[in-house]
Design a protein around this motif. Sequence first.
Motif, PDB file in Angstrom:
ATOM      1  N   TRP A   1      -3.097  10.958   6.939  1.00  0.00           N
ATOM      2  CA  TRP A   1      -3.528  12.246   6.393  1.00  0.00           C
ATOM      3  C   TRP A   1      -2.577  12.844   5.356  1.00  0.00           C
ATOM      4  O   TRP A   1      -2.900  13.869   4.766  1.00  0.00           O
ATOM      5  CB  TRP A   1      -3.802  13.224   7.542  1.00  0.00           C
ATOM      6  N   PHE A   2      -1.411  12.212   5.149  1.00  0.00           N
ATOM      7  CA  PHE A   2      -0.515  12.698   4.088  1.00  0.00           C
ATOM      8  C   PHE A   2      -1.236  12.776   2.741  1.00  0.00           C
ATOM      9  O   PHE A   2      -1.096  13.776   2.020  1.00  0.00           O
ATOM     10  CB  PHE A   2       0.724  11.780   3.998  1.00  0.00           C
ATOM     11  N   PRO A   3      -2.026  11.751   2.371  1.00  0.00           N
ATOM     12  CA  PRO A   3      -2.750  11.832   1.092  1.00  0.00           C
ATOM     13  C   PRO A   3      -3.688  13.039   1.040  1.00  0.00           C
ATOM     14  O   PRO A   3      -3.841  13.651  -0.022  1.00  0.00           O
ATOM     15  CB  PRO A   3      -3.549  10.528   1.051  1.00  0.00           C
ATOM     16  N   LYS A   4      -4.294  13.393   2.167  1.00  0.00           N
ATOM     17  CA  LYS A   4      -5.182  14.556   2.175  1.00  0.00           C
ATOM     18  C   LYS A   4      -4.376  15.838   2.028  1.00  0.00           C
ATOM     19  O   LYS A   4      -4.758  16.757   1.301  1.00  0.00           O
ATOM     20  CB  LYS A   4      -5.993  14.554   3.493  1.00  0.00           C
ATOM     21  N   MET A   5      -3.216  15.894   2.687  1.00  0.00           N
ATOM     22  CA  MET A   5      -2.413  17.123   2.662  1.00  0.00           C
ATOM     23  C   MET A   5      -1.791  17.365   1.291  1.00  0.00           C
ATOM     24  O   MET A   5      -1.631  18.499   0.876  1.00  0.00           O
ATOM     25  CB  MET A   5      -1.292  17.035   3.700  1.00  0.00           C
ATOM     26  N   THR A   6      -1.381  16.293   0.622  1.00  0.00           N
ATOM     27  CA  THR A   6      -0.585  16.458  -0.595  1.00  0.00           C
ATOM     28  C   THR A   6      -1.276  15.913  -1.826  1.00  0.00           C
ATOM     29  O   THR A   6      -0.847  16.203  -2.951  1.00  0.00           O
ATOM     30  CB  THR A   6       0.749  15.704  -0.459  1.00  0.00           C
ATOM     31  N   GLY A   7      -2.289  15.083  -1.650  1.00  0.00           N
ATOM     32  CA  GLY A   7      -2.900  14.419  -2.796  1.00  0.00           C
ATOM     33  C   GLY A   7      -2.096  13.220  -3.278  1.00  0.00           C
ATOM     34  O   GLY A   7      -2.397  12.648  -4.318  1.00  0.00           O
ATOM     35  N   ARG A   8      -1.064  12.840  -2.535  1.00  0.00           N
ATOM     36  CA  ARG A   8      -0.203  11.720  -2.935  1.00  0.00           C
ATOM     37  C   ARG A   8      -0.145  10.680  -1.828  1.00  0.00           C
ATOM     38  O   ARG A   8      -0.326  10.989  -0.652  1.00  0.00           O
ATOM     39  CB  ARG A   8       1.214  12.210  -3.226  1.00  0.00           C
TER      40      ARG A   8
ATOM     41  N   LEU B   1       1.818   7.620   0.444  1.00  0.00           N
ATOM     42  CA  LEU B   1       3.130   7.177   0.926  1.00  0.00           C
ATOM     43  C   LEU B   1       3.271   5.691   0.614  1.00  0.00           C
ATOM     44  O   LEU B   1       2.291   4.946   0.599  1.00  0.00           O
ATOM     45  CB  LEU B   1       3.257   7.411   2.427  1.00  0.00           C
ATOM     46  N   ASP B   2       4.525   5.280   0.410  1.00  0.00           N
ATOM     47  CA  ASP B   2       4.814   3.899   0.022  1.00  0.00           C
ATOM     48  C   ASP B   2       4.442   2.930   1.151  1.00  0.00           C
ATOM     49  O   ASP B   2       4.950   3.045   2.265  1.00  0.00           O
ATOM     50  CB  ASP B   2       6.304   3.788  -0.314  1.00  0.00           C
ATOM     51  N   GLU B   3       3.571   1.968   0.853  1.00  0.00           N
ATOM     52  CA  GLU B   3       3.106   1.054   1.896  1.00  0.00           C
ATOM     53  C   GLU B   3       4.142  -0.023   2.251  1.00  0.00           C
ATOM     54  O   GLU B   3       4.389  -0.274   3.427  1.00  0.00           O
ATOM     55  CB  GLU B   3       1.800   0.376   1.466  1.00  0.00           C
ATOM     56  N   SER B   4       4.772  -0.629   1.248  1.00  0.00           N
ATOM     57  CA  SER B   4       5.662  -1.746   1.598  1.00  0.00           C
ATOM     58  C   SER B   4       6.909  -1.227   2.309  1.00  0.00           C
ATOM     59  O   SER B   4       7.351  -1.793   3.315  1.00  0.00           O
ATOM     60  CB  SER B   4       6.028  -2.555   0.351  1.00  0.00           C
ATOM     61  N   LEU B   5       7.451  -0.108   1.806  1.00  0.00           N
ATOM     62  CA  LEU B   5       8.581   0.502   2.500  1.00  0.00           C
ATOM     63  C   LEU B   5       8.137   1.000   3.880  1.00  0.00           C
ATOM     64  O   LEU B   5       8.888   0.943   4.860  1.00  0.00           O
ATOM     65  CB  LEU B   5       9.096   1.676   1.656  1.00  0.00           C
TER      66      LEU B   5
ATOM     67  N   LEU C   1      15.232   7.707  10.042  1.00  0.00           N
ATOM     68  CA  LEU C   1      15.832   8.213   8.801  1.00  0.00           C
ATOM     69  C   LEU C   1      15.097   7.658   7.586  1.00  0.00           C
ATOM     70  O   LEU C   1      14.790   8.382   6.633  1.00  0.00           O
ATOM     71  CB  LEU C   1      17.307   7.811   8.770  1.00  0.00           C
ATOM     72  N   LEU C   2      14.804   6.352   7.637  1.00  0.00           N
ATOM     73  CA  LEU C   2      14.086   5.719   6.543  1.00  0.00           C
ATOM     74  C   LEU C   2      12.697   6.343   6.386  1.00  0.00           C
ATOM     75  O   LEU C   2      12.211   6.552   5.268  1.00  0.00           O
ATOM     76  CB  LEU C   2      13.973   4.216   6.840  1.00  0.00           C
ATOM     77  N   TYR C   3      12.062   6.653   7.518  1.00  0.00           N
ATOM     78  CA  TYR C   3      10.733   7.263   7.486  1.00  0.00           C
ATOM     79  C   TYR C   3      10.792   8.606   6.747  1.00  0.00           C
ATOM     80  O   TYR C   3       9.941   8.906   5.904  1.00  0.00           O
ATOM     81  CB  TYR C   3      10.204   7.464   8.908  1.00  0.00           C
ATOM     82  N   VAL C   4      11.841   9.384   7.073  1.00  0.00           N
ATOM     83  CA  VAL C   4      11.985  10.683   6.400  1.00  0.00           C
ATOM     84  C   VAL C   4      12.151  10.469   4.900  1.00  0.00           C
ATOM     85  O   VAL C   4      11.554  11.189   4.080  1.00  0.00           O
ATOM     86  CB  VAL C   4      13.193  11.449   6.995  1.00  0.00           C
TER      87      VAL C   4
ATOM     88  N   VAL D   1       8.846   9.725   3.291  1.00  0.00           N
ATOM     89  CA  VAL D   1       8.013  10.927   3.146  1.00  0.00           C
ATOM     90  C   VAL D   1       8.509  11.777   1.971  1.00  0.00           C
ATOM     91  O   VAL D   1       7.716  12.241   1.146  1.00  0.00           O
ATOM     92  CB  VAL D   1       8.006  11.747   4.455  1.00  0.00           C
ATOM     93  N   LEU D   2       9.840  11.947   1.880  1.00  0.00           N
ATOM     94  CA  LEU D   2      10.381  12.744   0.773  1.00  0.00           C
ATOM     95  C   LEU D   2      10.038  12.085  -0.564  1.00  0.00           C
ATOM     96  O   LEU D   2       9.718  12.754  -1.549  1.00  0.00           O
ATOM     97  CB  LEU D   2      11.899  12.899   0.924  1.00  0.00           C
ATOM     98  N   LYS D   3      10.121  10.762  -0.593  1.00  0.00           N
ATOM     99  CA  LYS D   3       9.773  10.011  -1.794  1.00  0.00           C
ATOM    100  C   LYS D   3       8.284  10.190  -2.100  1.00  0.00           C
ATOM    101  O   LYS D   3       7.889  10.361  -3.262  1.00  0.00           O
ATOM    102  CB  LYS D   3      10.086   8.529  -1.549  1.00  0.00           C
ATOM    103  N   GLY D   4       7.466  10.199  -1.044  1.00  0.00           N
ATOM    104  CA  GLY D   4       6.016  10.362  -1.214  1.00  0.00           C
ATOM    105  C   GLY D   4       5.663  11.698  -1.853  1.00  0.00           C
ATOM    106  O   GLY D   4       4.699  11.795  -2.618  1.00  0.00           O
ATOM    107  N   LEU D   5       6.448  12.727  -1.544  1.00  0.00           N
ATOM    108  CA  LEU D   5       6.169  14.052  -2.097  1.00  0.00           C
ATOM    109  C   LEU D   5       6.334  14.058  -3.614  1.00  0.00           C
ATOM    110  O   LEU D   5       5.741  14.882  -4.304  1.00  0.00           O
ATOM    111  CB  LEU D   5       7.105  15.090  -1.473  1.00  0.00           C
ATOM    112  N   ARG D   6       7.160  13.138  -4.128  1.00  0.00           N
ATOM    113  CA  ARG D   6       7.374  13.064  -5.579  1.00  0.00           C
ATOM    114  C   ARG D   6       6.553  11.961  -6.216  1.00  0.00           C
ATOM    115  O   ARG D   6       6.633  11.746  -7.435  1.00  0.00           O
ATOM    116  CB  ARG D   6       8.851  12.787  -5.879  1.00  0.00           C
ATOM    117  N   SER D   7       5.798  11.246  -5.390  1.00  0.00           N
ATOM    118  CA  SER D   7       5.040  10.113  -5.904  1.00  0.00           C
ATOM    119  C   SER D   7       4.048  10.569  -6.968  1.00  0.00           C
ATOM    120  O   SER D   7       3.476  11.653  -6.896  1.00  0.00           O
ATOM    121  CB  SER D   7       4.301   9.436  -4.752  1.00  0.00           C
ATOM    122  N   THR D   8       3.859   9.729  -7.957  1.00  0.00           N
ATOM    123  CA  THR D   8       2.897  10.074  -9.009  1.00  0.00           C
ATOM    124  C   THR D   8       1.553   9.417  -8.732  1.00  0.00           C
ATOM    125  O   THR D   8       0.592   9.649  -9.438  1.00  0.00           O
ATOM    126  CB  THR D   8       3.413   9.608 -10.371  1.00  0.00           C
ATOM    127  N   GLU D   9       1.494   8.588  -7.681  1.00  0.00           N
ATOM    128  CA  GLU D   9       0.248   7.908  -7.369  1.00  0.00           C
ATOM    129  C   GLU D   9      -0.708   8.899  -6.727  1.00  0.00           C
ATOM    130  O   GLU D   9      -0.478   9.375  -5.620  1.00  0.00           O
ATOM    131  CB  GLU D   9       0.543   6.727  -6.428  1.00  0.00           C
TER     132      GLU D   9
END
Lengths: 649, 200
Positions: free
Chosen positions: A426-433, A435-439, A498-501, A504-512
């Motif tokens: 649901w992150f994509p629904k909440m933010t429109g962005r 999260l990195d799948e391979s990471l 920690l990596l998960y956090v 998520v932080l990276k996802g918030l800046r994602s341009t995808e």
Amino acid sequence: MTTTDYDRAPRLVDLGSHGSLVGNLEDIWAPKPGLYGWIVSVDHKSIGIRYIVTAFIFLLVGGLEAMVMRFQLARPNERLVTPEQYNELFSLHGITMIFLYALPVLSGFSNYLFPLVLGARDMAFPRLNAFSYWVYLASGIFLYASLLVGAAPNDGWFNYVPYALRAYNPGPNMDFYALGMIFLGISTTVGSVNFVVTFLRMRAPGMTIDRVPILTWGTTTISVGNLLAVPSVSLAFFLLWMDRQFGTHFFRAETGGQPLLWQHLFWMFAHPWVYVVVLPAMGLVSDALPFYCRRPLVGYTAVVVGTITTMVLGFGVWLHHMFATGIPFMALAFFSGASFIITIPSSIAVFSWVATIWTGRPVITTAFLYFAGFISMFVIGGVSGVATAAVAADLQLTDTYFVVAHLHYVLIGINLFAVLGALYVWFPKMTGRMLDESLGKLTFWIVFIGFNVAFFPMHITGLLGMPRRIYTYPDGVGWNAVNMISTIGSVILATGILLYVIVVLKGLRSTERAGDNPWDASSLEWATLSPPPHYNFAVIPYVTSRHPLWESRLPGQGAMFRRDEGLALADGKEALATTAIEAIPDAILKMPEDTAAPFIVTLAMSIGFTGALMHLWWLAGAGALASALGILVWLWPEAELAQRAEEPQ
Amino acid sequence: MTDALRYRELPVGSIGHRANGWWGALTLIATEAALFAYLLFSYYYVAVQNGRDWLPAELPGFKLAGPNTIVLVVSSVLVWLGERAIKRGAARIASLWMAGGALLGAIFVTVQYFEWSSKAFGIATSSYGSLYFTITGFHMMHVIVGVVVLLTLAAWSALGYFDSRRNAAVSAGAIYWHFVDVVWLAIFTSLYVTPHLGVG
């Protein structure tokens, strides 16, 4: 006085020919700007995300406490912390994870998702929703204030008397816990009220009771459970506080009180609570797993009936926490039997998930991996639960690390794994962005391996006889290796979190950009924008099946769902109420504007509880009075909410 | 389905039992009922564990509590009449009935105060005293809250806030008051009647 019609027939419109509707809704539902706007917001989406973020912070704090304990236990005779510090650490760790993380994070998802999956504009009580968040935050701060003054709870999260009584525990430690839990209980209760009424009243027209997503069944079931169970623990803590401060005799054996009364009241609440913190997570998985199996869930009805039955039976097994207290043989037999029986309804969902994967075409995403991990951890935690349900085995295992292993498989396995997967969904629904799948997949494997390395050996540690809640152990009793392995595992697990956090932080800046429906999923929340507009849906959708967005591909009546066609409600902030079973339109609800009342009442209550803690009775009274006045203003009938008669009689 | 939605007149806002507030009041009552169930469980549990000697030498009498119970039941009737009046649109009459209910509630609290004062034991004397005063105290707090609610509803009715259709707050307040009265009957039975029957 504004005039509000007493009756109105909402128009059925097509958005294509009513372009101005969206602009009007944007104006009507626009939030207030800035920090003030944030404090007064009653938007369930904003509140839901706050819940999730706050609960995650508590998860990290509770995790840090666990790490200190693992380092202390890594080797025998370690002197990293004192015994008293260790007591406070394991107590706070339990309180944090069980009360401040496990349910609130699920409430966050439910708050965010309920109106979206039900096709509604908001929760039934938006202001109460904001209030439940603020009280949760305030009570969390209240409980943690004990740490700042060096007097954290030190008797474990279940806080048995007589050790919790004043004679043995003279500091304010237990008073922080007692009052903090009563305070937190208010948040849980009003949150539950909101979920129950939203489920019964706010569903889109046509969403009959057999078409609602499972996650709402899970959360509604446990909310009913909470309404019936939370008073027990609030009362227990109130009576404890009375015994400590006013010399009453509820739990004092020497004066006719009953120490076991504490255990009864506590576990009558806390055993249902075990289901409270897993059933909504199971609901999230039941809804989201099918997205990645490309087919509807197998056995919808069985899963729903299993969910409800589990909760009902969950009220009849509390005594299995008390097998070692010398209760009558008949009670042992009855409660042991009940504890065996509850495995049947609680395992229905497992078979349903396995069948869904088996007969589907799984897409191995990060979320899918977390859900698959969740199912396997559930099986291990369930089996070790059966072991402790047997009286003979439990007498040997109780208060050992076996129980620690069991409860972590249940709580991390069925709660945390589901949550980590659900955020991916649901992150994509909440933010429109996205999260990195391979990471994400890498993170999953680190978390999964770390968790099992940390907790699986604890089964053996327990069988080797190591009691829980001891701050250290002597060398040469055979516990060194298993403890070191657990500590290494916990470091791996912490690295994964920690990596998960970071992901998520990276996802918030994602341009995808995610798009409206990145998973090609079936339920209503994917029929609106990502992130959704403040009013969720421009027109109130109507629903004719369980999977509105998959209708064209499922056998049945064909594609009936139309995203752009539905009832227009734009005469002010409005939502639709429908009947409880058949979801027939029943009333047009006037929804409240953003307001500071929930925040102010929470502040007043915080002052009241602080006064009670510090024995400043005038302050406690002032807080109570201010709360009452705040509630009166809050409930004052408003013309805008169509609560007042139009013409004075 | 589409046709079923068309042209359907719906009430707007807080209308009777269609108001979310009414449903909220029912859930609040459910959780409050659970609270009192746990209080009475505590009473019976401690009673059974301690045996017959646990009760005070002088069992709770009916001299004050009996008439007081009747006062509370009558107050429920007044509140019921008030709710019926507002459903007819008679706001002034409704206001009077509500105020009457509140007055009887206040009398109940006053009599209960004298009942408390006449007890030979206190809250810190014994586990019986602790339970007696805590259970009746919890109920008394609920009556006081109920009196405030009824007075508020009486004031709102007098101010002309309600008419025959927009009166959901009255229904919510009334059902709460009935609940407080029913709880008293359960407490009265447990604390006053069962000791004379040789139970508890």
